[in-house]
Design a protein around this motif. Structure first.
Motif, short mmCIF file in Angstrom:
data_model
loop_
_atom_site.label_atom_id
_atom_site.label_comp_id
_atom_site.label_asym_id
_atom_site.label_seq_id
_atom_site.Cartn_x
_atom_site.Cartn_y
_atom_site.Cartn_z
N VAL A 100 5.14 2.83 5.83
CA VAL A 100 3.98 1.94 5.85
C VAL A 100 3.22 2.03 4.53
O VAL A 100 2.53 1.10 4.11
CB VAL A 100 3.05 2.28 7.05
CG1 VAL A 100 2.34 3.61 6.83
CG2 VAL A 100 2.03 1.17 7.28
N LEU A 106 -1.17 -4.60 2.06
CA LEU A 106 -1.59 -4.71 3.46
C LEU A 106 -3.12 -4.77 3.58
O LEU A 106 -3.83 -3.98 2.96
CB LEU A 106 -1.06 -3.51 4.25
CG LEU A 106 -1.10 -3.62 5.78
CD1 LEU A 106 -0.19 -4.74 6.26
CD2 LEU A 106 -0.69 -2.29 6.42
N LEU A 109 -4.02 -3.51 9.60
CA LEU A 109 -3.03 -2.72 10.34
C LEU A 109 -3.55 -2.51 11.75
O LEU A 109 -4.53 -1.80 11.96
CB LEU A 109 -2.79 -1.37 9.66
CG LEU A 109 -1.87 -0.40 10.40
CD1 LEU A 109 -0.46 -0.97 10.50
CD2 LEU A 109 -1.85 0.96 9.73
N CYS A 127 -2.13 2.19 0.60
CA CYS A 127 -2.57 0.84 0.97
C CYS A 127 -4.04 0.68 0.56
O CYS A 127 -4.95 0.63 1.40
CB CYS A 127 -2.40 0.61 2.46
SG CYS A 127 -0.71 0.88 3.05
N ILE A 133 -8.20 -0.95 9.98
CA ILE A 133 -7.23 -0.01 10.55
C ILE A 133 -7.59 0.18 12.02
O ILE A 133 -8.66 0.70 12.34
CB ILE A 133 -7.25 1.34 9.83
CG1 ILE A 133 -6.86 1.18 8.36
CG2 ILE A 133 -6.31 2.33 10.52
CD1 ILE A 133 -6.93 2.46 7.56
#
Length: 706
Positions: A100, A106, A109, A127, A133
């Motif tokens: 990831v 990104l 998530l 990231c 998140i």
């Protein structure tokens, strides 16, 4: 062919191969899932896929609310153009792959509401552009990564309902980054660390999160006072601190600085003192939960306090005043000290003198009574509560242990109802039968365990007495708070057919939640794990508000160490009797006592609440759910919906009943390691509450932070 076209083709092929490999892991190779992911369609047209127009690369993958049940494969790292990944509620298990960290672009998530395990990978630090998140409602372990504080763009961090352990003080860099001129605190809007195992006080650096809108730290093991630095979080609209060990007074700055608050939950802590009148100034506040603390004094009447449905004050024994629907006693008003009338002055002086004389006479009487009582030999009583009690006082409180006061008997004790002169509420006295083998050990264990327990769903021990009776024989008793609604056993199986046992589905779910919270506290909320060893309906007692309290620790054993049991500390199950029907199978084979045994008994309890049948009756049919759920449940649960002709309510009720049954079955699995963890039980029961359409608000005590 131009080089750019070749590169584009190769990169697109990489995304396609990565997606196909991802599908294989996500679905465990089940072909029925994601049927559109095949050669007949371009991968940008596959279900849940969004591609960028310019490069035709995968920019978003959103497949939430599925039943895949697979894992998250490492091929995820090849989707290098991915901006959003949403695989919430798809029954994922396994660990979050380290790949990831290759997704440097990104932004979002979301892997919440799965069964992911392991630690949060440190590679997530790569990231750097991530904004959201969401990893809540999983089974993640380890520490909360401190590196979250270095993510400049982060606006939402949701890690609630996991098994994360750490001192929250180590997370101070979440707010401390501002001290170095960092813009992190200008971004973070939502922080959820609820329902983990975080300890310690809230770090003062959290006050630097000036744009924070929602902060949820509920259901941890946090302690200390609320730092005044939180007054700087002026953008807060929701603050959830319930289910911790905070103490001290409710800060005045809540009402003076946090003027945007809409929801404030401080329930199930150790806050003391009066309720600040400043809370009346919070014009946007529409939900205030101060229940189960040690608050006292007058309840304000303005602002949120003018709406009885917006406040919860249950469990604070010494409150008074407030609006009339609260039904609190009136507050005693201290008269003015100015007495200009000479007659009043003389009257006051006479009253004071008279009071002194009466007090002197009472002291003389008490002196002679004390001398008289010394003729009865006694041993020092144990002070586990706020007062001591002697054998003579217990004898008088129970009318000489009259049969009319007897409410139950057991192998180790007889239980009496009574009242003490200096205690306003009725009491229950458990007198140990010292002739029974193990009674003294039961007494010692129960006093030691219960004296340290403090939770809204445990029967409160008031004091213990170790003395001698009038015959000079040894006497041991435990004094409990009286539960006026009696036991769950009586409500489920009322032999007199009085109708009192017609518990609604809402009430049964609430009772199940209460008992689950009690077990969670015993197993996870204390320094030493406490195993109850006799969870059954007769040991679940209800107060006037139908809040359930788990009692009778006669078989409880303290097991030192929450994660490892030494051979010295373990208790062999051959010494534990328990109750037939509720005893886990491993105890019958002489296995060691453990929290898994309580979970088994709790599962049997749930199935009994669902079916209305005792475990000694056949429960084999309950293992087959959802087929025929209406045929096996207690018929009283279906009566309120008998006239529903649309079938809509019936389907929703079926879903609730099936989920309840699944929890009961999952808790009573034969093998201990297969049984559902108690925190998962709580999450699932709250899910039932959220979907149940016919809740009676007068019967439901809503935990707003769940």
């Amino acid at each position: 062919m131009p080089m750019s076209t070749i590169a584009l083709s190769l990169n697109s092929k990489t995304d396609k191969l990565a997606l196909l490999a991802l599908k294989e892991k996500l679905t465990n190779g089940v072909s029925d899932y994601l049927p559109s992911w095949n050669e007949s369609l371009h991968f940008c047209e596959w279900e849940g896929i969004t591609c960028g127009r310019r490069h035709m690369r995968v920019s978003a993958l959103h497949l939430e609310n599925q039943t895949f049940g697979g894992t998250l494969g490492s091929s995820l790292g090849n989707l290098t153009f991915l901006r959003m990944l949403n695989l919430s509620n798809v029954n994922l298990h396994g660990e979050i792959p380290t790949q990831v960290g290759l997704l440097k672009g990104l932004r979002v998530l979301d892997l919440g509401n799965n069964n992911l395990q392991g630690e949060i990978p440190i590679e997530l630090t790569n990231c750097t552009n991530i904004k959201v998140i969401r990893l809540a409602l999983n089974k993640l372990i380890g520490r909360v990564p401190a590196y979250f504080g270095s993510m400049m763009q982060l606006t939402e961090l949701s890690l609630g309902h996991n098994n994360l352990v750490d001192s929250i003080g180590k997370l101070k860099n979440l707010g401390g980054m501002a001290l170095a001129g960092n813009k992190f605190t200008d971004a973070l809007l939502y922080l959820d660390l609820s329902n983990n195992f975080l300890t310690g006080p809230i770090p003062s650096e959290f006050g630097n999160l000036k744009q924070l809108s929602q902060l949820n730290l509920s259901l941890n093991k946090l302690s200390g006072e609320i730092p005044k630095d939180l007054a700087s979080c002026i953008a807060l609209t929701e603050l959830w601190l319930g289910g911790n060990f905070f103490h001290g007074a409710i800060p005045l700055f809540f009402g003076s600085s946090l003027r945007s608050l809409k929801k404030l939950n401080l329930s199930e802590n150790n806050f003391s003192g009066i309720i600040p009148s400043e809370l009346e100034n919070l014009t946007y506040l529409n939900s205030l939960d101060l229940s189960f603390n040690n608050l006292y004094g007058e309840v304000p009447k303005g602002g949120v306090f003018s709406n009885v449905s917006a406040i919860l004050l249950t469990g604070n024994k010494n409150l008074c005043g407030g609006i009339s629907p609260l039904k609190l006693p009136p507050c005693f008003k201290v008269p003015s000290k100015k007495h200009k009338n000479p007659f009043k002055r003389k009257l006051i002086i006479g009253s004071v003198v008279g009071g002194v004389l009466i007090s002197f006479a009472v002291l003389i009487i008490l002196y002679f009574l004390a001398r008289k009582s010394k003729r009865l030999p006694t041993l020092p009583s144990l002070k586990n509560g706020n007062f001591r009690v002697t054998y003579g006082e217990i004898h008088e409180a129970t009318n000489g242990f009259s049969s009319s006061n007897l409410v139950g008997t057991g192998s180790f004790a007889s239980v009496y109802k009574g009242s003490l002169l200096y205690f306003e509420r009725p009491i229950v006295v458990k007198v140990l039968n010292l002739q029974a083998r193990g009674a003294t050990k039961s007494f010692t264990a129960e006093c030691k365990a219960l004296g340290k327990m403090k939770h809204r769903n445990l029967v409160k021990i008031l004091t213990c007495c170790s003395s001698v009776d009038y015959k000079g024989d040894e006497f041991k008793a435990i004094v409990f708070e009286f539960m006026p609604k009696g036991s769950l056993e009586k409500l489920l199986h009322d032999n007199e057919e009085s109708g009192i046992h017609n518990l609604s589905l809402t009430q049964r779910v609430d009772i199940a939640l209460d008992v689950a919270h009690a077990l969670d506290y015993l197993h996870n909320g204390t320094e030493n794990v406490v195993v109850h060893c006799d969870v059954k309906p007769n040991n679940v007692l209800l107060d006037d508000d139908m809040v359930a309290h788990l009692g009778d620790f006669g078989l409880a054993r303290l097991i030192h160490g929450a994660t490892a049991y030494s051979s010295v500390d373990q208790v062999n199950s051959s010494t534990i009797k328990g109750t037939i029907g509720y005893v886990p199978p491993e105890y019958g084979a002489g296995g060691q006592v453990s929290p898994h045994g309580d979970i088994y008994s709790y599962g049997i309890l749930l199935l009994e609440m669902l079916t209305g049948k005792r475990p000694t009756n056949s429960m084999s049919s309950i293992r087959n759910v959802p087929d025929g759920i209406f045929e096996i449940v207690d018929s009283h649960l279906l009566l309120p919906f008998a006239e529903d002709e649309t079938g809509i309510v019936e389907n929703k009720i079926r879903n609730c009943l099936v989920m309840f049954a699944i929890i009961g079955v999952a808790c009573s699995e034969e093998f201990p390691s297969y049984r559902m963890p108690i925190k998962d039980v709580i999450a699932k029961l709250n899910e039932i509450k959220s979907m149940f359409p016919c809740e009676d608000p007068l019967l439901v005590f809503t935990r707003k932070y769940d």
